[in-house]
Design an enzyme around this catalytic site. Sequence first.
Site, PDB file in Angstrom:
ATOM      1  N   HIS A  35       0.825  -1.210   0.000  1.00 14.63           N
ATOM      2  CA  HIS A  35       0.000   0.000   0.000  1.00 14.63           C
ATOM      3  C   HIS A  35       0.867   1.271   0.000  1.00 14.63           C
ATOM      4  CE1 HIS A  35       1.065   0.853   4.176  1.00 14.63           C
ATOM      5  NE2 HIS A  35       0.942  -0.451   4.378  1.00 14.63           N
TER       6      HIS A  35
ATOM      7  N   GLU B 152      -2.331  -7.352   7.307  1.00 13.79           N
ATOM      8  CA  GLU B 152      -0.970  -7.298   7.839  1.00 13.79           C
ATOM      9  C   GLU B 152      -0.834  -8.125   9.113  1.00 13.79           C
ATOM     10  OE1 GLU B 152       1.952  -7.303   7.415  1.00 13.79           O
ATOM     11  OE2 GLU B 152       2.792  -5.268   7.360  1.00 13.79           O
TER      12      GLU B 152
END
Length: 204
Positions: free
Chosen positions: A8, A82
């Site tokens: 990201h 994550e």
Amino acid sequence: MVLSLIRHGQTDWNLAGRMQGRTDIPLNATGREQARAAAALLADHEWSAVVSSPLGRARETAQIIGEHLGVPFGETYDELTEQDFGVAEGTLVSELDARWPNRDFEGMELDEEVGPRGIRGLERIVEDHDGGNVLIVAHGTLIRHTLATITGHEPRHYPKLENASSSLVERGDVGWNVRSVAGVDFAEVLRGIEERATELRLAS
């Protein structure tokens, strides 16, 4: 089938050097610009869809990339989230070793669980997208552990993945192959991985 694993774009916690994990910090202006730049680099390939982790910074990066490439944004996958760093989330990375010398953060997801979880996510994406090339926006640690699981190396020997960098993996008849890491051919990256492993072994 080729999958692009994209970290990201930047967040304010990335900029400040804070451990982020599953804390849902949004993209900043730089992160949005990085997502647009990543889309330009990916425009030479044919992509059938873009998917992401459920966390907002990954979803927004995926949406920006999809809009610029004219690729539909699909679903999110929990397997792409994550690693959970427990009580360490929000801490400056520069302070981690002093506070947790063994990196044993209370409440964290075990390191050895992260890569296999990432592989499960890739397998689901393959099933859902029927052979099409897919853009996948996720997170640095998740991607690094997933790549390391595919190649059989230690995640800590892999290079750091910069925001909005893209790593390519390919699903073949006999399993997964890593083609590139953060835009660098895997054969070149492998030399660095082996050198890093040797350095750490000699230092121990």
